[in-house]
Write a protein that holds these residues in place. Structure first.
Motif, PDB file in Angstrom:
ATOM      1  N   PHE A  11       0.756  -1.354   0.070  1.00 29.84           N
ATOM      2  CA  PHE A  11      -0.070  -0.018  -0.176  1.00 29.84           C
ATOM      3  C   PHE A  11       0.988   1.290   0.120  1.00 29.84           C
ATOM      4  N   ALA A  12       0.567   2.193  -0.765  1.00 28.75           N
ATOM      5  CA  ALA A  12       1.279   3.387  -1.020  1.00 28.75           C
ATOM      6  C   ALA A  12       0.425   4.647  -1.148  1.00 28.75           C
ATOM      7  N   ALA A  13       0.544   5.380  -0.136  1.00 29.99           N
ATOM      8  CA  ALA A  13      -0.292   6.846  -0.221  1.00 29.99           C
ATOM      9  C   ALA A  13       0.083   7.748  -1.471  1.00 29.99           C
ATOM     10  N   SER A  14      -0.801   8.373  -1.895  1.00 31.37           N
ATOM     11  CA  SER A  14      -0.222   9.275  -3.187  1.00 31.37           C
ATOM     12  C   SER A  14      -1.276  10.730  -2.770  1.00 31.37           C
ATOM     13  N   ASP A  15      -0.708  11.554  -3.386  1.00 30.44           N
ATOM     14  CA  ASP A  15      -1.258  12.896  -3.389  1.00 30.44           C
ATOM     15  C   ASP A  15      -1.932  13.369  -4.695  1.00 30.44           C
ATOM     16  N   ALA A  16      -2.065  12.181  -5.689  1.00 31.71           N
ATOM     17  CA  ALA A  16      -2.539  12.343  -7.016  1.00 31.71           C
ATOM     18  C   ALA A  16      -3.043  10.927  -7.473  1.00 31.71           C
ATOM     19  N   TYR A  17      -3.970  10.959  -8.488  1.00 29.46           N
ATOM     20  CA  TYR A  17      -4.741   9.990  -9.132  1.00 29.46           C
ATOM     21  C   TYR A  17      -3.823   9.428 -10.208  1.00 29.46           C
ATOM     22  N   ARG A  18      -3.106   8.276  -9.825  1.00 27.16           N
ATOM     23  CA  ARG A  18      -1.944   7.844 -10.672  1.00 27.16           C
ATOM     24  C   ARG A  18      -2.258   6.352 -11.005  1.00 27.16           C
ATOM     25  N   PRO A  19      -3.141   5.943 -11.992  1.00 28.43           N
ATOM     26  CA  PRO A  19      -3.545   4.453 -12.062  1.00 28.43           C
ATOM     27  C   PRO A  19      -2.542   3.728 -12.762  1.00 28.43           C
ATOM     28  N   ASN A  20      -2.528   2.335 -12.888  1.00 32.71           N
ATOM     29  CA  ASN A  20      -1.816   1.447 -13.676  1.00 32.71           C
ATOM     30  C   ASN A  20      -2.740   0.293 -13.682  1.00 32.71           C
ATOM     31  N   PRO A  21      -3.579  -0.109 -14.183  1.00 32.46           N
ATOM     32  CA  PRO A  21      -4.533  -0.974 -14.419  1.00 32.46           C
ATOM     33  C   PRO A  21      -3.899  -2.069 -15.376  1.00 32.46           C
ATOM     34  N   ALA A  22      -2.957  -1.806 -16.115  1.00 36.10           N
ATOM     35  CA  ALA A  22      -2.365  -2.789 -17.001  1.00 36.10           C
ATOM     36  C   ALA A  22      -1.767  -3.825 -16.215  1.00 36.10           C
ATOM     37  N   GLN A  23      -0.940  -3.598 -14.986  1.00 29.31           N
ATOM     38  CA  GLN A  23      -0.544  -4.368 -14.408  1.00 29.31           C
ATOM     39  C   GLN A  23      -1.080  -4.833 -12.909  1.00 29.31           C
ATOM     40  N   GLY A  24      -2.409  -4.514 -12.894  1.00 25.68           N
ATOM     41  CA  GLY A  24      -3.270  -5.247 -11.894  1.00 25.68           C
ATOM     42  C   GLY A  24      -3.255  -4.562 -10.815  1.00 25.68           C
ATOM     43  N   LEU A  25      -2.702  -3.270 -10.772  1.00 25.66           N
ATOM     44  CA  LEU A  25      -2.352  -2.212  -9.407  1.00 25.66           C
ATOM     45  C   LEU A  25      -3.788  -1.760  -9.304  1.00 25.66           C
ATOM     46  N   HIS A  26      -4.252  -1.688  -7.997  1.00 23.82           N
ATOM     47  CA  HIS A  26      -5.386  -0.898  -7.708  1.00 23.82           C
ATOM     48  C   HIS A  26      -5.203   0.496  -7.499  1.00 23.82           C
ATOM     49  N   THR A  27      -5.885   1.482  -7.793  1.00 23.06           N
ATOM     50  CA  THR A  27      -5.718   2.732  -7.429  1.00 23.06           C
ATOM     51  C   THR A  27      -7.115   3.295  -7.099  1.00 23.06           C
ATOM     52  N   PHE A  28      -7.228   3.574  -5.828  1.00 23.96           N
ATOM     53  CA  PHE A  28      -8.348   3.953  -4.979  1.00 23.96           C
ATOM     54  C   PHE A  28      -8.307   5.136  -4.192  1.00 23.96           C
ATOM     55  N   CYS A  29      -9.371   5.835  -3.765  1.00 24.68           N
ATOM     56  CA  CYS A  29      -9.435   7.001  -2.884  1.00 24.68           C
ATOM     57  C   CYS A  29      -8.953   6.687  -1.701  1.00 24.68           C
ATOM     58  N   HIS A  30      -8.222   7.344  -1.018  1.00 27.27           N
ATOM     59  CA  HIS A  30      -7.733   7.178   0.378  1.00 27.27           C
ATOM     60  C   HIS A  30      -9.032   7.595   1.243  1.00 27.27           C
TER      61      HIS A  30
END
Length: 488
Positions: free
Chosen positions: A263-282
């Motif tokens: 899990f890594a916190a982020s200050d921006a929306y940075r998706p990477n669906p091609a590698q199965g990474l989940h990008t969610f709202c905190h």
């Protein structure tokens, strides 16, 4: 006083803290999973409520004066589960859980119906997510589907019984595939693709915002004197992050529980669906997080312990450590996909594989290969995070697997990332929920002062000799999956 309620898969945990975040009381109650068919995983929502009341009743009985001063409740819960209610608020069927993989065909159908799915949601369609499950219900239980009035996530069903309100938060809603994650709002296009409308969905709030008030009857039963706000809350991983102080860009943690999470916190929306990474709202306004998830982590250790008839997990770990560094050259490779896999493969059909078994392969070799395979699975998540622009400088290690220093050293070296062992990691999600309750009850509080990281007990740096042996094996690990995937 502030209470965090964490609805897990195996138990409900309740934590009561005071204004200085000192633990006043804690309690838990167990839950069971039903697997009536292959690939199915279900629970009765009534069991969640019974376990929640049992745990809270324990706190009330042992700490009545503290409960009387309760000001806020925060909710954390297992993500992706589907609670289907009719127009009278009655549950229509058992909840289909996050680790249920029956909806593999429906994922392909959803991608066909909603070609902008990855752009809107920032994620791939995976069987564990909520939306494919609803397509499965529509296909296999059409009469029941026609009676659905509301779809809730697990923790939000508890909220419904606690408050009478149909509300969810941004982080948990991100795991449904119905949320426009960048806009932090329901997507009409994604709902329509599943035969649903906004009217089927709960109202959305931020995790730190009020999400209902405790019912007066429950407050009387529990001896609570004043009104109690119930916070928006969070999905379990976002709540754990709040409990671990992982709230600013660059903060991260790794959970070695039944499943594995990077899990890594982020200050921006940075998706990477091609590698199965989940990008969610905190769980915090204006924040997002990236998350790599493997479905079998510490559960692999439990499995190999039973398979090899070791006395217990600690005994097997000791046996592996005593076998020495030769295992890094001679042990078989292990693919840890005992329940399929999410990051980076999104492969519900993937299964566990051993490569390199010989007459001299012993229990220590098998045990080591499982520890290493889980570490390599988490390295895959780390690489997906890095490719999406994630900046991970160090990571806190939590979960049951974090109790093994040997596994921690192996993991730090495989990732080439320093790890820390922190105090209080085992109550991260419940503590995070309680912190969200504090912020909802008193909006004037500073998030950074409330969501502080626990004290570091020990630093685990990467070890160069281990890293030199592990990285070539990781390349073989990845190649092995590519070679055997057509056979699953």
């Amino acid at each position: 006083m502030y209470m965090g309620i964490d609805l897990g898969t195996s138990e409900v945990k309740v934590l009561l803290i005071d204004a200085q975040q000192r633990t006043v009381a804690s309690a838990h109650a167990p839950l069971a999973i039903s697997r009536p068919m292959p690939q199915w995983s279900e629970q009765d929502p009534a069991d969640w409520w019974l376990a929640t009341k049992t745990a809270i009743d324990t706190v009330v009985r042992e700490h009545p004066l503290a409960m009387a001063a309760l000001r806020g409740i925060g909710l954390s819960g297992q993500m992706h589960g589907t609670v289907l209610l009719d127009a009278s608020g009655r549950v229509l069927r058992p909840a289909i859980l996050w680790n249920d993989t029956r909806a593999g065909a429906e994922c392909a159908e959803l991608e066909r119906r909603a070609p902008d799915l990855r752009h809107i949601t920032g994620n791939l369609a995976m069987p564990g997510f909520s939306a494919p499950k609803l397509l499965w219900v529509a296909r296999h239980e059409p009469e029941l589907f026609a009676r659905i009035a509301t779809v809730l996530l697990p923790k939000d069903y508890l909220r419904y019984l606690l408050t009478g309100e149909l509300i969810s938060d941004m982080s948990d809603a991100s795991g449904t595939l119905w949320l426009d994650v960048a806009r932090r709002d329901w997507s009409d296009a994604m709902l329509e693709a599943c035969g649903l409308r906004r009217a089927h969905m709960p109202r959305l709030v931020e995790g730190t915002a009020p999400g209902g008030m405790l019912r007066a009857a429950l407050a009387r039963d529990w001896g609570i004197a004043a009104p109690v706000v119930v916070a928006g809350g969070a999905g379990d991983n976002a709540a754990s992050a709040v409990g671990m102080g992982v709230v600013a860009a660059g903060d991260s943690f790794i959970s070695l529980g039944t499943s594995g999470v990077f899990f890594a916190a982020s200050d921006a929306y940075r998706p990477n669906p091609a590698q199965g990474l989940h990008t969610f709202c905190h769980a915090l306004p204006g924040q997002w997080h990236q998350m790599g998830v493997m479905l079998s982590a510490a559960s692999c250790l439990r499995w190999v312990t039973a398979l090899t008839h070791a006395a217990d997990e600690a005994a097997l770990l000791d046996e592996v450590e005593k076998a020495g560094p030769a295992l890094r050259a001679t042990a078989p490779l292990f693919l840890p996909y005992l329940s399929g896999e999410r990051t980076p493969h999104n492969d519900a059909l993937a299964s566990g594989v051993w490569l390199g078994l010989r007459h001299d392969t012993d229990r220590a070799s098998l045990g080591y290969s499982v520890l290493e395979g889980v570490a390599f699975g988490l390295r895959d998540s780390y690489l997906a995070l890095r490719d999406a622009g994630g900046d991970v400088r160090t990571a806190a290690l939590v979960g049951g697997g974090s109790r093994s220093r040997y596994w921690a050293r192996l993991l730090a070296s495989a990732l080439d990332v320093p790890l820390t062992l922190n105090s209080g990691g085992q109550v991260g999600a419940a503590l995070g929920a309680a912190r969200l309750a504090m912020l909802a009850a008193d909006p004037g509080l500073d998030v950074a002062r409330v969501c502080v990281a626990p004290a570091v007990l020990e630093a685990i740096p990467p070890e160069p000799e281990w890293r030199a042996a592990l990285l070539p094996r990781h390349e073989r690990f990845r190649d092995l999956y590519r070679k055997v995937r057509p056979l699953f």
